[in-house]
Design an enzyme around this catalytic site. Sequence first.
Site, PDB file in Angstrom:
ATOM      1  N   GLU A   1      -9.092   7.609   4.102  1.00 13.71           N
ATOM      2  CA  GLU A   1      -8.825   7.834   5.712  1.00 13.71           C
ATOM      3  C   GLU A   1      -9.370   9.280   5.919  1.00 13.71           C
ATOM      4  O   GLU A   1      -9.080  10.218   5.177  1.00 13.71           O
ATOM      5  CB  GLU A   1      -7.389   7.868   6.004  1.00 13.71           C
ATOM      6  CG  GLU A   1      -7.089   8.153   7.465  1.00 13.71           C
ATOM      7  CD  GLU A   1      -5.870   7.788   8.024  1.00 13.71           C
ATOM      8  OE1 GLU A   1      -4.937   7.206   7.023  1.00 13.71           O
ATOM      9  OE2 GLU A   1      -5.407   7.925   8.979  1.00 13.71           O
TER      10      GLU A   1
ATOM     11  N   LYS B   1       0.779  -1.435   0.162  1.00 14.72           N
ATOM     12  CA  LYS B   1       0.195  -0.040   0.041  1.00 14.72           C
ATOM     13  C   LYS B   1       0.956   1.114   0.044  1.00 14.72           C
ATOM     14  O   LYS B   1       1.932   1.285   0.485  1.00 14.72           O
ATOM     15  CB  LYS B   1      -0.896  -0.045   1.297  1.00 14.72           C
ATOM     16  CG  LYS B   1      -1.709   1.331   1.305  1.00 14.72           C
ATOM     17  CD  LYS B   1      -2.853   1.092   2.420  1.00 14.72           C
ATOM     18  CE  LYS B   1      -2.456   1.440   3.964  1.00 14.72           C
ATOM     19  NZ  LYS B   1      -1.958   2.669   4.113  1.00 14.72           N
TER      20      LYS B   1
HETATM   21  O1  KIV Z   1      -0.527   2.692   8.739  1.00 14.74           O
HETATM   22  C1  KIV Z   1      -1.915   2.450   8.837  1.00 14.74           C
HETATM   23  O2  KIV Z   1      -2.183   1.865   9.999  1.00 14.74           O
HETATM   24  C2  KIV Z   1      -2.822   2.793   7.883  1.00 14.74           C
HETATM   25  C3  KIV Z   1      -4.163   2.906   8.377  1.00 14.74           C
HETATM   26  C4  KIV Z   1      -4.488   4.130   9.199  1.00 14.74           C
HETATM   27  C5  KIV Z   1      -5.079   2.739   7.078  1.00 14.74           C
HETATM   28  O3  KIV Z   1      -2.249   3.072   6.827  1.00 14.74           O
END
Ligand code: KIV
Length: 271
Positions: free
Chosen positions: A189, A120
């Site tokens: 988010e 991600k």
């Molecule tokens: O790093 C993380 O925990 C995240 C979430 C808040 C989606 O990116």
Amino acid sequence: MSSHKEIKKVTTHTLLQLKTQGSPISMITAYDYSFARLFDTAGVDAILVGDSASNVMAGHETTLPITLDQMIYHAQCVVRGVHRSLVVVDLPFGSYQSNPDIAVASSIRIMKETGGHAIKLEGGEEVIDSIRRIVSAGIPVMGHLGLTPQSIYKFGTYTVRAKEEAEAEKLKRDALLLQEAGCFALALEKIPAQLAGTVSRSLNIPTIGIGAGPECDGQVLVMHDMLGINNEFKPRFLRQYLDLENQVTSAVQTYIRDVKSRNFPNQQESY
Ligand code: KIV
């Protein structure tokens, strides 16, 4: 014939199917073997090895300091505890922003060294070339729009994003761009619920919200927040399912009392 019961693993395609069926996707963060094992056994669809590890595991104020090596370590631990859930690993700050070659190299390290299933990264149009390159290297990518904590010093605060028309319009455009670039899912988010609903309906890929209301295709929470490990962090979007701060403190205080009073260990607890 194998005596092991066949485990149906969650894949990026499963998440897409869940969206198509209108069945909400559950995701939670994890950073170590033991909790990952519990969450996987509990049946969560996806586990995010978030760069929030920088805050909740390392005690930093922001997500910026965590390194690629440290993310790889956390992801390796998580993957050892998981048999079924999809494991998504965050690319940390500095491991993809400078150029697409670096972004692909960082993603390849994560896939090769951790056994995670996807990466991600944060951002829209600004990182679109990197996303295309990572996807064309065969690596599934989850996007992340709205509040993007790696840009905290640009935003200045952790308040709700995209409340103004111009930012909301950019977010909608970015969401479509990310889908076209080949992302399999999109984290949203801290944005208004109505905007998250509009974006979710405009996409074929699933949206996974955190502080983005009930119309996302799934929800993600940071494990330390939902388990109540730090009661000082209570944003409006958070539902706390346990109060581990008080439970753990009280359990450890009882243990200390038992040790000090020579109540522990007793005869049955001795050899
Ligand atoms: O790093 C993380 O925990 C995240 C979430 C808040 C989606 O990116």
